[in-house]
Design a protein around this motif. Structure first.
Motif, PDB file in Angstrom:
ATOM      1  N   TRP A 252       0.844  -1.200   0.000  1.00  0.00           N
ATOM      2  CA  TRP A 252       0.000   0.000   0.000  1.00  0.00           C
ATOM      3  C   TRP A 252       0.878   1.249   0.000  1.00  0.00           C
ATOM      4  O   TRP A 252       1.883   1.318   0.714  1.00  0.00           O
ATOM      5  CB  TRP A 252      -0.899   0.023   1.242  1.00  0.00           C
ATOM      6  CG  TRP A 252      -2.007  -0.996   1.179  1.00  0.00           C
ATOM      7  CD1 TRP A 252      -1.878  -2.349   1.247  1.00  0.00           C
ATOM      8  CD2 TRP A 252      -3.409  -0.739   1.036  1.00  0.00           C
ATOM      9  NE1 TRP A 252      -3.109  -2.955   1.147  1.00  0.00           N
ATOM     10  CE2 TRP A 252      -4.072  -1.998   1.025  1.00  0.00           C
ATOM     11  CE3 TRP A 252      -4.169   0.432   0.927  1.00  0.00           C
ATOM     12  CZ2 TRP A 252      -5.461  -2.106   0.895  1.00  0.00           C
ATOM     13  CZ3 TRP A 252      -5.554   0.317   0.812  1.00  0.00           C
ATOM     14  CH2 TRP A 252      -6.177  -0.941   0.794  1.00  0.00           C
ATOM     15  N   PHE A 253       0.501   2.232  -0.821  1.00  0.00           N
ATOM     16  CA  PHE A 253       1.152   3.533  -0.786  1.00  0.00           C
ATOM     17  C   PHE A 253       0.669   4.292   0.452  1.00  0.00           C
ATOM     18  O   PHE A 253      -0.460   4.101   0.915  1.00  0.00           O
ATOM     19  CB  PHE A 253       0.823   4.348  -2.045  1.00  0.00           C
ATOM     20  CG  PHE A 253       1.440   3.803  -3.302  1.00  0.00           C
ATOM     21  CD1 PHE A 253       2.730   4.148  -3.665  1.00  0.00           C
ATOM     22  CD2 PHE A 253       0.725   2.945  -4.122  1.00  0.00           C
ATOM     23  CE1 PHE A 253       3.304   3.649  -4.831  1.00  0.00           C
ATOM     24  CE2 PHE A 253       1.286   2.437  -5.291  1.00  0.00           C
ATOM     25  CZ  PHE A 253       2.578   2.789  -5.638  1.00  0.00           C
ATOM     26  N   VAL A 254       1.533   5.168   0.960  1.00  0.00           N
ATOM     27  CA  VAL A 254       1.205   5.910   2.181  1.00  0.00           C
ATOM     28  C   VAL A 254       1.701   7.347   2.036  1.00  0.00           C
ATOM     29  O   VAL A 254       2.804   7.596   1.540  1.00  0.00           O
ATOM     30  CB  VAL A 254       1.862   5.283   3.429  1.00  0.00           C
ATOM     31  CG1 VAL A 254       1.341   5.953   4.699  1.00  0.00           C
ATOM     32  CG2 VAL A 254       1.624   3.779   3.487  1.00  0.00           C
ATOM     33  N   THR A 255       0.859   8.289   2.471  1.00  0.00           N
ATOM     34  CA  THR A 255       1.268   9.693   2.512  1.00  0.00           C
ATOM     35  C   THR A 255       0.621  10.353   3.713  1.00  0.00           C
ATOM     36  O   THR A 255      -0.213   9.758   4.398  1.00  0.00           O
ATOM     37  CB  THR A 255       0.880  10.424   1.208  1.00  0.00           C
ATOM     38  OG1 THR A 255       1.471  11.719   1.191  1.00  0.00           O
ATOM     39  CG2 THR A 255      -0.632  10.560   1.069  1.00  0.00           C
ATOM     40  N   GLN A 256       1.031  11.586   3.985  1.00  0.00           N
ATOM     41  CA  GLN A 256       0.468  12.347   5.084  1.00  0.00           C
ATOM     42  C   GLN A 256      -0.378  13.495   4.536  1.00  0.00           C
ATOM     43  O   GLN A 256      -0.013  14.135   3.547  1.00  0.00           O
ATOM     44  CB  GLN A 256       1.571  12.913   5.986  1.00  0.00           C
ATOM     45  CG  GLN A 256       2.238  11.878   6.870  1.00  0.00           C
ATOM     46  CD  GLN A 256       1.326  11.367   7.972  1.00  0.00           C
ATOM     47  OE1 GLN A 256       0.490  12.101   8.496  1.00  0.00           O
ATOM     48  NE2 GLN A 256       1.496  10.099   8.340  1.00  0.00           N
ATOM     49  N   THR A 257      -1.506  13.754   5.165  1.00  0.00           N
ATOM     50  CA  THR A 257      -2.357  14.891   4.828  1.00  0.00           C
ATOM     51  C   THR A 257      -2.603  15.697   6.095  1.00  0.00           C
ATOM     52  O   THR A 257      -2.198  15.292   7.190  1.00  0.00           O
ATOM     53  CB  THR A 257      -3.707  14.420   4.261  1.00  0.00           C
ATOM     54  OG1 THR A 257      -4.506  13.889   5.338  1.00  0.00           O
ATOM     55  CG2 THR A 257      -3.531  13.352   3.189  1.00  0.00           C
TER      56      THR A 257
END
Length: 331
Positions: A269-274
């Motif tokens: 899974w790709f992961v980023t911060q918002t």
């Protein structure tokens, strides 16, 4: 001064209650309006705290028909690996491919292939030359997809940098089939489809009969939303535990970085911060997305035209903005 009637008091109280509800409805309406602007977008579903708040199909076959989710398949296979470990089908994510499925390894493979772990495959850090991008056509034209993927030269150290390659997940899916004695379709139905109450139709097989591990699965938008809610709840669906919480956390914890999008990448899974916290993404060609925002208690499922590209600087970037600036803002 005229006395205030009970009806006036009740009406005022109703207005106070209705005000926030109407404001929320207006925010979700803005999400729909924003999504409608994208010609590639077929359907969008949004759930907040488990309740579906947006359900729109602008194009395509609707919310209940299976759609080709492309490389979202990789994220599904990653969940199956977690289920296999939980059931003792494979010993751990650190297990070597040579232990789990030795007959998959071609006789002329380089010695390093025997040291590849399931973790190397699920994090796309096998180090082998990619089978995606410009190499994809030749790979699927080969007479043995697993052998072809494992016979390619090493261009990086195993466990090193991320090399996006459908072949790595195809090998992983084949390894799960070998270890369990059941094909990947059966595993997907038994370990995810049936517990979640979703349909998983058959999809592409390779020349040896292995279901494709990293592409071409079909899921309805509603099925995608259920998978997202499973992830949001740490592997639980209704009152049952489907996946270990630790595995879901591993999927949503970056261990490497995509050189193309700059997004983090965990176990499939790709992961980023918002601004609303962590966002996990299952992402497929053309703009197929399952997005999970655990902190905001939100899940988004999007299907799009699978024949058109969705690059980070283009349509995929637009979808990320839609999720972060419209959906998560509305929560």
């Amino acid at each position: 001064m005229q006395p205030i009637s009970r009806r006036t008091v009740l009406a005022g109280a109703s207005a106070l209650v209705a005000g926030p509800a109407l404001a929320r409805a207006d925010r979700w309406a803005r999400v729909v309006a924003a999504a409608r602007r994208y010609d590639q977008l077929h359907a969008i579903l949004v759930a907040h705290r488990g309740r579906t708040v947006v359900a729109e199909a602008f194009r395509g076959d609707g919310l209940d028909a299976p759609a080709n989710v492309k490389s979202v398949s990789k994220s599904i296979v990653a969940l199956l690996l977690g289920a296999a470990i939980d059931r003792g089908v494979v010993p751990s994510v650190e297990a070597r491919l040579a232990e789990v499925a030795p007959r998959l390894i071609p006789t002329d493979a380089e010695p390093q292939v025997y040291e590849l772990t399931l973790q190397d495959l699920v994090t796309l850090r096998a180090g082998l030359e990619r089978t995606s991008g410009s190499n994809y056509g030749a790979w699927i034209a080969s007479d043995n997809w697993v052998a072809d993927a494992l016979s390619r030269p090493f261009v990086a150290e195993p466990g090193g940098r991320m090399l996006y390659s459908t072949g790595s997940f195809h090998v992983l899916g084949a390894a799960l089939a070998e270890a369990s004695g059941r094909d990947l379709l059966t595993l997907t139905r038994d370990w995810l489809g049936d517990p979640l109450g979703i349909q998983v139709p058959p999809w592409t097989r390779d020349p040896q009969g292995y279901y494709m591990g990293g592409n071409q699965m079909a899921l309805s938008p509603r099925a995608m939303l259920r998978i997202g809610n499973l992830m949001r709840r740490g592997g639980r669906w209704q009152d049952a535990r489907i996946l270990p919480r630790a595995w879901v956390e591993a999927c949503l914890t970056p261990v490497t970085t995509s050189p193309y999008s700059g997004l983090g990448y965990g176990y499939g899974w790709f992961v980023t911060q918002t601004s609303a916290g962590r966002l996990g993404l299952a992402r497929g060609y053309g703009g197929q997305i399952i997005a999970v925002a655990p902190d905001a208690e939100a899940v988004v499922a999007i299907t799009s035209d699978p024949t058109q590209p969705a690059r980070s600087g283009g349509y995929f970037g637009d979808l990320l903005s839609l999720i972060a600036e419209e959906v998560l803002a509305a929560t």
